[in-house]
Write a protein that holds these residues in place. Structure first.
Motif, PDB file in Angstrom:
ATOM      1  N   ILE A   1      -1.379 -19.185 -46.719  1.00  0.00           N
ATOM      2  CA  ILE A   1      -1.883 -20.487 -46.312  1.00  0.00           C
ATOM      3  C   ILE A   1      -1.703 -21.459 -47.480  1.00  0.00           C
ATOM      4  CG2 ILE A   1      -3.888 -21.788 -45.528  1.00  0.00           C
ATOM      5  CD1 ILE A   1      -5.007 -19.127 -44.429  1.00  0.00           C
ATOM      6  N   ALA A   2      -0.855 -22.446 -47.272  1.00  0.00           N
ATOM      7  CA  ALA A   2      -0.619 -23.444 -48.314  1.00  0.00           C
ATOM      8  C   ALA A   2      -1.801 -24.399 -48.396  1.00  0.00           C
ATOM      9  CB  ALA A   2       0.656 -24.218 -48.019  1.00  0.00           C
ATOM     10  N   ASN A   3      -2.168 -24.716 -49.629  1.00  0.00           N
ATOM     11  CA  ASN A   3      -3.263 -25.644 -49.904  1.00  0.00           C
ATOM     12  C   ASN A   3      -2.690 -26.788 -50.738  1.00  0.00           C
ATOM     13  OD1 ASN A   3      -5.734 -26.874 -50.429  1.00  0.00           O
ATOM     14  ND2 ASN A   3      -6.203 -25.500 -52.122  1.00  0.00           N
ATOM     15  N   PHE A   4      -1.873 -27.601 -50.096  1.00  0.00           N
ATOM     16  CA  PHE A   4      -1.166 -28.680 -50.784  1.00  0.00           C
ATOM     17  C   PHE A   4      -1.857 -30.026 -50.516  1.00  0.00           C
ATOM     18  CE2 PHE A   4       2.907 -25.975 -50.105  1.00  0.00           C
ATOM     19  CZ  PHE A   4       2.618 -25.216 -51.233  1.00  0.00           C
ATOM     20  N   PRO A   5      -1.531 -31.060 -51.287  1.00  0.00           N
ATOM     21  CA  PRO A   5      -2.196 -32.355 -51.128  1.00  0.00           C
ATOM     22  C   PRO A   5      -1.995 -33.020 -49.766  1.00  0.00           C
ATOM     23  CG  PRO A   5      -1.191 -32.215 -53.298  1.00  0.00           C
ATOM     24  CD  PRO A   5      -0.717 -31.020 -52.533  1.00  0.00           C
ATOM     25  N   ALA A   6      -0.978 -32.632 -49.022  1.00  0.00           N
ATOM     26  CA  ALA A   6      -0.724 -33.263 -47.722  1.00  0.00           C
ATOM     27  C   ALA A   6      -1.785 -32.930 -46.686  1.00  0.00           C
ATOM     28  CB  ALA A   6       0.654 -32.854 -47.201  1.00  0.00           C
ATOM     29  N   THR A   7      -2.542 -31.857 -46.902  1.00  0.00           N
ATOM     30  CA  THR A   7      -3.643 -31.520 -45.994  1.00  0.00           C
ATOM     31  C   THR A   7      -4.965 -31.754 -46.711  1.00  0.00           C
ATOM     32  OG1 THR A   7      -3.445 -29.174 -46.623  1.00  0.00           O
ATOM     33  CG2 THR A   7      -2.347 -29.876 -44.604  1.00  0.00           C
ATOM     34  N   ASP A   8      -5.917 -32.349 -46.005  1.00  0.00           N
ATOM     35  CA  ASP A   8      -7.181 -32.712 -46.636  1.00  0.00           C
ATOM     36  C   ASP A   8      -8.265 -31.681 -46.366  1.00  0.00           C
ATOM     37  OD1 ASP A   8      -8.069 -33.217 -44.022  1.00  0.00           O
ATOM     38  OD2 ASP A   8      -7.682 -35.371 -44.185  1.00  0.00           O
ATOM     39  N   VAL A   9      -9.454 -31.945 -46.899  1.00  0.00           N
ATOM     40  CA  VAL A   9     -10.572 -31.009 -46.766  1.00  0.00           C
ATOM     41  C   VAL A   9     -10.914 -30.782 -45.295  1.00  0.00           C
ATOM     42  CG1 VAL A   9     -13.018 -30.648 -47.270  1.00  0.00           C
ATOM     43  CG2 VAL A   9     -11.501 -31.564 -49.045  1.00  0.00           C
ATOM     44  N   ALA A  10     -10.928 -31.843 -44.512  1.00  0.00           N
ATOM     45  CA  ALA A  10     -11.279 -31.710 -43.093  1.00  0.00           C
ATOM     46  C   ALA A  10     -10.288 -30.818 -42.349  1.00  0.00           C
ATOM     47  CB  ALA A  10     -11.339 -33.090 -42.436  1.00  0.00           C
ATOM     48  N   GLN A  11      -9.021 -30.907 -42.687  1.00  0.00           N
ATOM     49  CA  GLN A  11      -8.012 -30.074 -42.026  1.00  0.00           C
ATOM     50  C   GLN A  11      -8.166 -28.606 -42.423  1.00  0.00           C
ATOM     51  OE1 GLN A  11      -4.798 -32.639 -43.393  1.00  0.00           O
ATOM     52  NE2 GLN A  11      -4.143 -32.968 -41.276  1.00  0.00           N
ATOM     53  N   ILE A  12      -8.506 -28.351 -43.671  1.00  0.00           N
ATOM     54  CA  ILE A  12      -8.767 -26.966 -44.090  1.00  0.00           C
ATOM     55  C   ILE A  12     -10.020 -26.436 -43.396  1.00  0.00           C
ATOM     56  CG2 ILE A  12      -9.464 -25.512 -46.033  1.00  0.00           C
ATOM     57  CD1 ILE A  12      -6.528 -26.049 -46.129  1.00  0.00           C
ATOM     58  N   GLU A  13     -11.023 -27.273 -43.279  1.00  0.00           N
ATOM     59  CA  GLU A  13     -12.254 -26.848 -42.572  1.00  0.00           C
ATOM     60  C   GLU A  13     -11.939 -26.517 -41.124  1.00  0.00           C
ATOM     61  OE1 GLU A  13     -15.728 -29.300 -45.011  1.00  0.00           O
ATOM     62  OE2 GLU A  13     -14.699 -30.258 -43.322  1.00  0.00           O
ATOM     63  N   ALA A  14     -11.085 -27.311 -40.476  1.00  0.00           N
ATOM     64  CA  ALA A  14     -10.715 -27.048 -39.079  1.00  0.00           C
ATOM     65  C   ALA A  14      -9.950 -25.734 -38.976  1.00  0.00           C
ATOM     66  CB  ALA A  14      -9.864 -28.201 -38.546  1.00  0.00           C
ATOM     67  N   LEU A  15      -9.059 -25.471 -39.943  1.00  0.00           N
ATOM     68  CA  LEU A  15      -8.316 -24.220 -39.940  1.00  0.00           C
ATOM     69  C   LEU A  15      -9.259 -23.027 -40.090  1.00  0.00           C
ATOM     70  CD1 LEU A  15      -5.678 -22.552 -40.074  1.00  0.00           C
ATOM     71  CD2 LEU A  15      -5.661 -22.984 -42.551  1.00  0.00           C
ATOM     72  N   VAL A  16     -10.177 -23.127 -41.030  1.00  0.00           N
ATOM     73  CA  VAL A  16     -11.124 -22.039 -41.271  1.00  0.00           C
ATOM     74  C   VAL A  16     -11.965 -21.787 -40.014  1.00  0.00           C
ATOM     75  CG1 VAL A  16     -13.230 -21.438 -42.543  1.00  0.00           C
ATOM     76  CG2 VAL A  16     -11.209 -22.281 -43.770  1.00  0.00           C
ATOM     77  N   SER A  17     -12.350 -22.848 -39.339  1.00  0.00           N
ATOM     78  CA  SER A  17     -13.141 -22.712 -38.113  1.00  0.00           C
ATOM     79  C   SER A  17     -12.368 -21.949 -37.047  1.00  0.00           C
ATOM     80  CB  SER A  17     -13.528 -24.105 -37.602  1.00  0.00           C
ATOM     81  OG  SER A  17     -14.202 -24.014 -36.371  1.00  0.00           O
ATOM     82  N   GLU A  18     -11.083 -22.239 -36.909  1.00  0.00           N
ATOM     83  CA  GLU A  18     -10.279 -21.532 -35.911  1.00  0.00           C
ATOM     84  C   GLU A  18     -10.006 -20.085 -36.334  1.00  0.00           C
ATOM     85  OE1 GLU A  18      -9.599 -22.511 -32.964  1.00  0.00           O
ATOM     86  OE2 GLU A  18     -10.439 -24.511 -33.252  1.00  0.00           O
ATOM     87  N   LEU A  19      -9.810 -19.865 -37.630  1.00  0.00           N
ATOM     88  CA  LEU A  19      -9.620 -18.489 -38.104  1.00  0.00           C
ATOM     89  C   LEU A  19     -10.846 -17.632 -37.800  1.00  0.00           C
ATOM     90  CD1 LEU A  19      -7.919 -19.098 -41.571  1.00  0.00           C
ATOM     91  CD2 LEU A  19      -6.925 -17.779 -39.697  1.00  0.00           C
ATOM     92  N   ALA A  20     -12.012 -18.225 -37.906  1.00  0.00           N
ATOM     93  CA  ALA A  20     -13.261 -17.489 -37.666  1.00  0.00           C
ATOM     94  C   ALA A  20     -13.399 -17.052 -36.221  1.00  0.00           C
ATOM     95  CB  ALA A  20     -14.446 -18.347 -38.074  1.00  0.00           C
ATOM     96  N   LYS A  21     -12.675 -17.712 -35.310  1.00  0.00           N
ATOM     97  CA  LYS A  21     -12.760 -17.360 -33.883  1.00  0.00           C
ATOM     98  C   LYS A  21     -11.828 -16.212 -33.512  1.00  0.00           C
ATOM     99  CE  LYS A  21     -13.717 -22.194 -32.747  1.00  0.00           C
ATOM    100  NZ  LYS A  21     -13.180 -23.425 -32.064  1.00  0.00           N
ATOM    101  N   ILE A  22     -10.942 -15.837 -34.420  1.00  0.00           N
ATOM    102  CA  ILE A  22      -9.948 -14.810 -34.105  1.00  0.00           C
ATOM    103  C   ILE A  22     -10.559 -13.421 -34.259  1.00  0.00           C
ATOM    104  CG2 ILE A  22      -7.751 -13.780 -34.890  1.00  0.00           C
ATOM    105  CD1 ILE A  22      -6.818 -16.598 -35.554  1.00  0.00           C
TER     106      ILE A  22
END
Length: 359
Positions: free
Chosen positions: A338-359
């Protein structure tokens, strides 16, 4: 709906990419001569923005090549007469070592299994080595070597040159270029651009070594884009051959956007987002950080072991328009990156983590 890419390269395009691309097209900059004043001003702007963003002093040139892989070859031909030394703990640091062998150099290495990092105290550098090749961020397995450890290597070996691969981490690392002879990156990762441009930061001492090898030792340092030629052209804000004008322009504009935001802010956000990713992995039984040592965990490419097949996780996320990378090489089926580059912000990482938690 547009997808959000958390892949480790090519990666998510920087949010201002489309705006700057439109300006490039509207101004017809793709048709200007690379020997024109228009181009020289464009080139100079990009160099100045990168100098500011990365704190690159005037002792170092900023050069443009086709890729970071090309930079590997240029470094080895320009800076090594006989022997290089490589810290290898993944596929890309291994490839740097293999390039040295292919270039006819005597290459030695200290090797660790992927996922294990290097600390200064454990490194023994061969006396004959002229160049120490380090990797700030090993993209294949998500392990980092901190700037402090890299700097200590130079302090302990001032007679040897230090090269830093920061392909998948720049502009995050705060390198001290009085202790780094050369560093390089490519733009399709943390700078949020399409692939096709490598950036080589190289000190005057490297140029002097290249001239020594070519003129006094009679060695080939490359027939195409050798360092003295690149350097000479850079003094006039040009390149030896027709460059990738579009990416050089876009890189300058995005570097300017990053300067407006502030590199310290970018670094703090990177660390916050990394904390979210690794915190989730530690708390969820279906995932775990591949790199066991927190000190050595990459802040820009998180690699997680998975209980479910990685392909299944990737497919489920893609249904939600979230794209992550698979593991590298033999870890393709059992890891995600999972890339953590400047093009994605904190909110987008939080959304990703939320979806990962549902798997």
């Amino acid at each position: 709906m547009m997808q959000t890419y958390f892949t480790p390269g090519p990666a998510q395009l920087y949010p201002t990419f489309e705006k700057h691309l439109k300006t490039f097209v509207d101004r017809q900059l793709g048709s200007v001569s690379h020997r024109s004043q228009v181009y020289r001003e464009l080139h100079a702007f990009t160099v100045s923005q990168l100098r500011s963003l990365l704190s690159v002093p005037d002792t170092h040139a900023i050069l443009f090549l086709g890729s970071a892989s090309e930079v590997w070859e240029r470094i080895l031909l320009s800076m090594v007469e006989k022997e290089s030394f490589h810290l290898v703990n993944g596929s890309f640091s291994q490839k740097f070592y293999q390039y040295a062998l292919a270039a006819g150099k005597k290459a030695t290495k200290m090797e660790k299994a992927p996922g294990n990092g290097f600390d200064f105290d454990e490194i023994t550098v061969p006396e004959e080595a002229e160049l120490i090749c380090t990797t700030h961020n090993e993209t294949s397995c998500g392990v980092q070597m901190t700037e402090t450890e890299i700097h200590r290597l130079k302090e302990a070996h001032p007679d040897k040159m230090i090269a830093v691969d920061m392909v998948s981490s720049a502009p995050y690392p705060a390198l001290d270029y009085s202790l780094v002879d050369t560093a390089f990156f490519s733009v399709q990762k943390a700078f949020g651009l399409p692939a096709g441009l490598g950036v080589w930061i190289v000190g005057k001492q490297c140029l002097e070594k290249a001239i020594l090898l070519k003129e006094r030792k009679g060695l080939s340092i490359g027939a195409h884009h050798d360092l003295p030629t690149l350097w000479k052209n850079a003094l006039n804000n040009e390149t030896p051959a027709t460059p990738n004008v579009m990416l050089i322009y876009l890189l300058g504009k995005i570097a300017a956007d990053m300067n407006d935001k502030g590199v310290d802010t970018i670094r703090k956000e990177t660390e916050k987002k990394a904390g979210l990713l690794y915190g989730f992995a530690r708390a969820n039984d279906a995932f775990s950080p591949f790199v066991l040592s927190e000190h050595h965990r990459s802040r820009t490419v998180a690699v997680l072991d998975t209980q479910l097949p990685a392909a299944e996780i990737i497919a489920r996320l893609k249904e939600r328009n979230l794209v992550i990378g698979s593991g590298y090489g033999d870890k393709k089926a059992t890891q995600v990156r999972i890339a953590n580059f400047p093009a994605t912000d904190v909110a987008q990482i939080e959304a990703l983590v939320s979806e990962l938690a549902k798997i």
